[in-house]
Every structure is written in structure tokens, then in C-alpha cells.
Write a protein that holds these residues in place. Structure first.
Motif, mmCIF file in Angstrom:
data_model
loop_
_atom_site.group_PDB
_atom_site.id
_atom_site.type_symbol
_atom_site.label_atom_id
_atom_site.label_comp_id
_atom_site.label_asym_id
_atom_site.label_seq_id
_atom_site.Cartn_x
_atom_site.Cartn_y
_atom_site.Cartn_z
ATOM 1 N N THR A 97 0.753 -1.297 -0.045
ATOM 2 C CA THR A 97 -0.038 -0.032 -0.028
ATOM 3 C C THR A 97 0.972 1.041 0.128
ATOM 4 N N VAL A 98 0.459 2.024 -0.558
ATOM 5 C CA VAL A 98 1.133 3.693 -0.780
ATOM 6 C C VAL A 98 0.527 4.455 -0.013
ATOM 7 N N ALA A 99 1.045 5.346 0.709
ATOM 8 C CA ALA A 99 0.463 6.313 1.702
ATOM 9 C C ALA A 99 1.420 7.601 1.510
ATOM 10 N N PHE A 100 0.535 8.653 1.463
ATOM 11 C CA PHE A 100 1.385 10.062 1.541
ATOM 12 C C PHE A 100 0.935 10.627 2.929
ATOM 13 N N ASP A 101 2.071 11.418 3.446
ATOM 14 C CA ASP A 101 2.116 11.953 4.633
ATOM 15 C C ASP A 101 1.794 10.768 5.746
ATOM 16 N N GLU A 102 2.214 9.770 5.449
ATOM 17 C CA GLU A 102 2.245 8.602 6.214
ATOM 18 C C GLU A 102 1.047 7.969 6.716
ATOM 19 N N VAL A 103 -0.357 8.677 6.463
ATOM 20 C CA VAL A 103 -1.452 8.246 6.805
ATOM 21 C C VAL A 103 -2.702 8.086 5.726
ATOM 22 N N PHE A 104 -2.384 8.818 4.665
ATOM 23 C CA PHE A 104 -3.419 8.874 3.689
ATOM 24 C C PHE A 104 -2.933 7.688 2.844
ATOM 25 N N GLU A 105 -3.729 6.720 2.879
ATOM 26 C CA GLU A 105 -3.631 5.557 1.788
ATOM 27 C C GLU A 105 -4.073 5.737 0.393
ATOM 28 N N LEU A 106 -3.621 5.802 -0.493
ATOM 29 C CA LEU A 106 -3.983 6.126 -1.828
ATOM 30 C C LEU A 106 -3.972 4.912 -2.750
ATOM 31 N N TYR A 107 -2.974 3.887 -2.510
ATOM 32 C CA TYR A 107 -2.979 2.947 -3.660
ATOM 33 C C TYR A 107 -2.698 1.608 -2.844
ATOM 34 N N SER A 108 -3.632 0.620 -3.195
ATOM 35 C CA SER A 108 -2.839 -0.713 -3.016
ATOM 36 C C SER A 108 -2.626 -1.733 -4.064
ATOM 37 N N GLY A 109 -1.590 -2.304 -4.183
ATOM 38 C CA GLY A 109 -1.468 -3.182 -5.328
ATOM 39 C C GLY A 109 -0.436 -4.345 -5.166
ATOM 40 N N ASN A 110 0.113 -5.126 -5.939
ATOM 41 C CA ASN A 110 0.677 -6.123 -5.819
ATOM 42 C C ASN A 110 1.657 -6.227 -7.161
ATOM 43 N N ASN A 111 2.811 -6.982 -7.088
ATOM 44 C CA ASN A 111 3.795 -7.429 -8.011
ATOM 45 C C ASN A 111 4.024 -8.841 -8.047
ATOM 46 N N ASN A 112 3.202 -9.633 -8.981
ATOM 47 C CA ASN A 112 3.470 -11.089 -8.865
ATOM 48 C C ASN A 112 4.344 -11.644 -9.754
ATOM 49 N N ASP A 113 5.423 -10.817 -10.008
ATOM 50 C CA ASP A 113 6.553 -11.389 -10.768
ATOM 51 C C ASP A 113 7.273 -12.186 -9.921
ATOM 52 N N SER A 114 8.211 -13.148 -10.413
ATOM 53 C CA SER A 114 9.067 -13.951 -9.451
ATOM 54 C C SER A 114 10.367 -13.515 -9.769
ATOM 55 N N TYR A 115 11.325 -13.581 -8.721
ATOM 56 C CA TYR A 115 12.692 -13.334 -8.619
ATOM 57 C C TYR A 115 13.354 -14.510 -8.056
ATOM 58 N N TRP A 116 14.403 -14.903 -8.700
ATOM 59 C CA TRP A 116 15.273 -15.925 -7.959
ATOM 60 C C TRP A 116 16.349 -15.124 -7.428
ATOM 61 N N ILE A 117 16.608 -15.293 -6.134
ATOM 62 C CA ILE A 117 17.582 -14.383 -5.472
ATOM 63 C C ILE A 117 18.711 -15.460 -5.115
ATOM 64 N N PRO A 118 20.024 -15.625 -5.558
ATOM 65 C CA PRO A 118 20.825 -16.748 -5.320
ATOM 66 C C PRO A 118 21.544 -16.336 -3.980
ATOM 67 N N ALA A 119 22.095 -17.549 -3.510
ATOM 68 C CA ALA A 119 22.586 -17.532 -2.176
ATOM 69 C C ALA A 119 23.765 -16.283 -2.061
ATOM 70 N N GLY A 120 23.273 -15.793 -0.835
ATOM 71 C CA GLY A 120 24.414 -14.825 -0.557
ATOM 72 C C GLY A 120 24.276 -13.601 -1.450
ATOM 73 N N LYS A 121 23.390 -13.248 -2.355
ATOM 74 C CA LYS A 121 23.349 -12.299 -3.344
ATOM 75 C C LYS A 121 22.516 -11.257 -3.026
ATOM 76 N N THR A 122 22.182 -10.278 -3.685
ATOM 77 C CA THR A 122 21.308 -9.054 -3.664
ATOM 78 C C THR A 122 20.579 -9.012 -4.969
ATOM 79 N N SER A 123 19.198 -8.785 -4.877
ATOM 80 C CA SER A 123 18.656 -8.579 -6.244
ATOM 81 C C SER A 123 17.633 -7.277 -5.979
ATOM 82 N N HIS A 124 17.142 -6.654 -7.142
ATOM 83 C CA HIS A 124 16.612 -5.524 -7.015
ATOM 84 C C HIS A 124 15.128 -5.727 -7.546
ATOM 85 N N VAL A 125 14.257 -5.105 -6.933
ATOM 86 C CA VAL A 125 12.810 -5.423 -7.051
ATOM 87 C C VAL A 125 12.079 -4.080 -7.381
ATOM 88 N N ARG A 126 11.246 -3.689 -8.503
ATOM 89 C CA ARG A 126 10.450 -2.654 -8.531
ATOM 90 C C ARG A 126 9.032 -2.629 -8.367
#
Length: 198
Positions: A97-126
Motif C-alpha cells: 500500500t502507498v500512503a502520503f504523509d504516512e496516514v493517507f492510503e492512496l493505492y494498494s497493489g501487488n507485483n506478482n513477478d517472480s525473482y530468484w535470489i542466489p545464495a548470498g546475493k542481492t537482487s532488486h525489485v521494482r
């Protein structure tokens, strides 16, 4: 002496083979040894900005059909996920959920993409969103009345503040109620996450 040297050489070779094959074996995940991936909010950006504007259903459009329409405010959040385990982990989806000014919730959504994260590594998600002035008006009108009143703002005062402040990062933007679903060889772990960009 030659027999002893040959035996020691063979033994060293055998131990080396065993160690190399053990090092190549991938650890099997278990609930007892599964370490929580580390999630970090890197930054957000507004990939396209067309200013603050809105018109209602009474306005006559130059082209197109009548209706209540307003400016878009697209947001793109970059998060890093580090896998501290000795085996790969699958990030199977994110809800948020995205909120502005910490309390005003303006959007709820999801990202259903799958990401394999190798052992001991860092991946990025948008995580990407698009909010319009019309959808923001509907959200604050339905759920934000008390919070607006507490701040002494009207709905359009708040929306103008957000459309002008979010692109230049002068308004706090929060990713909240996030749930990251991770899987590893039959194990499933749902991790909550929240971050405020100020």
C-alpha cells in the motif's frame, strides 16, 4: 618409505576430492536454518510528471468525452532484497500500500513477478503505481476524512500538496502493509515490510 609416501599422497588426494565435492553440494533449506531475507527501500522516483490539474464532469473537453479526469502521478519504488542463505530463494510476489504523509492510503497493489535470489546475493525489485487526482479524491473522501480534519486540510488542499510535493520529495511517501512471499524447496515465508521515504 616409498609405500608410506604413496599412501599419504593417496590419502591427501582422497580428502581433497571429498572436500571439493562437499563444497559443491547445495545446502537444503529447512525451517530451522532459513534466514530472513533482508529488504531495504532504496528510493522512489516519479518517472513522468505533468503537473497538478483536474477537471470535473461539467467541463467541456476540447477532444474526447466528458468526465472527471485529472493528472497522473506514477511512482516507481526500487527495493533491494539480500538472501543471507546458502541456497537460492524465490521471491514469489509482493503486496503493498502507498500512503502520503504516512496516514493517507492512496493505492494498494501487488507485483506478482517472480525473482530468484542466489545464495548470498542481492537482487532488486521494482514496485510501480499510478495514482490520479480523481482516484486520490475518492480515497481521501472515503477513508481520510478524520485525518484531513485533524490536519485542517480540505481534500483538494491535500491533493495539491501531494502532486506538487511528492515529485520533489518534500512529502513523506510510505510503502506500508507490504508482504513479501519467499519460497525455498517447499518452505514458504511471508515477511512484512514498511519504509518511509522522507
Amino acid at each position: 618409505m616409498k609405500k608410506r609416501l604413496a599412501l599419504v599422497t593417496a590419502l591427501i588426494f582422497f580428502i581433497g576430492v571429498v572436500l571439493v565435492s562437499c563444497a559443491g553440494m547445495e545446502a537444503k533449506p529447512s525451517a530451522a536454518d532459513f534466514k530472513d531475507p533482508v529488504i531495504k527501500g532504496e528510493y522512489y522516483e516519479v518517472p513522468q510528471y505533468d503537473g497538478f490539474w483536474h477537471y470535473d464532469a461539467k467541463a467541456e473537453p476540447v477532444k474526447g468525452t466528458k468526465g472527471a479526469h485529472g493528472a497522473f502521478l506514477p511512482l516507481s519504488f526500487l527495493l533491494s532484497v539480500t538472501n543471507p542463505n546458502s541456497y537460492p530463494v524465490l521471491l514469489e510476489g509482493v503486496t503493498f500500500t502507498v500512503a502520503f504523509d504516512e496516514v493517507f492510503e492512496l493505492y494498494s497493489g501487488n507485483n506478482n513477478d517472480s525473482y530468484w535470489i542466489p545464495a548470498g546475493k542481492t537482487s532488486h525489485v521494482r514496485l510501480n503505481t499510478v495514482i490520479t487526482t480523481q482516484s486520490a479524491f475518492m480515497s481521501v473522501g472515503v477513508t481520510g476524512g478524520y485525518a484531513l480534519k485533524a490536519k485542517g486540510w480540505g481534500p483538494w488542499d491535500a491533493i495539491k500538496r501531494w502532486w506538487e510535493g511528492v515529485p520533489v520529495m518534500s512529502v513523506p511517501v510510505t510503502l506500508k502493509e507490504c508482504n513479501f512471499t519467499f519460497r525455498a524447496d517447499g518452505l514458504t515465508k511471508v515477511m512484512p515490510f514498511q519504509v518511509t521515504f522522507k
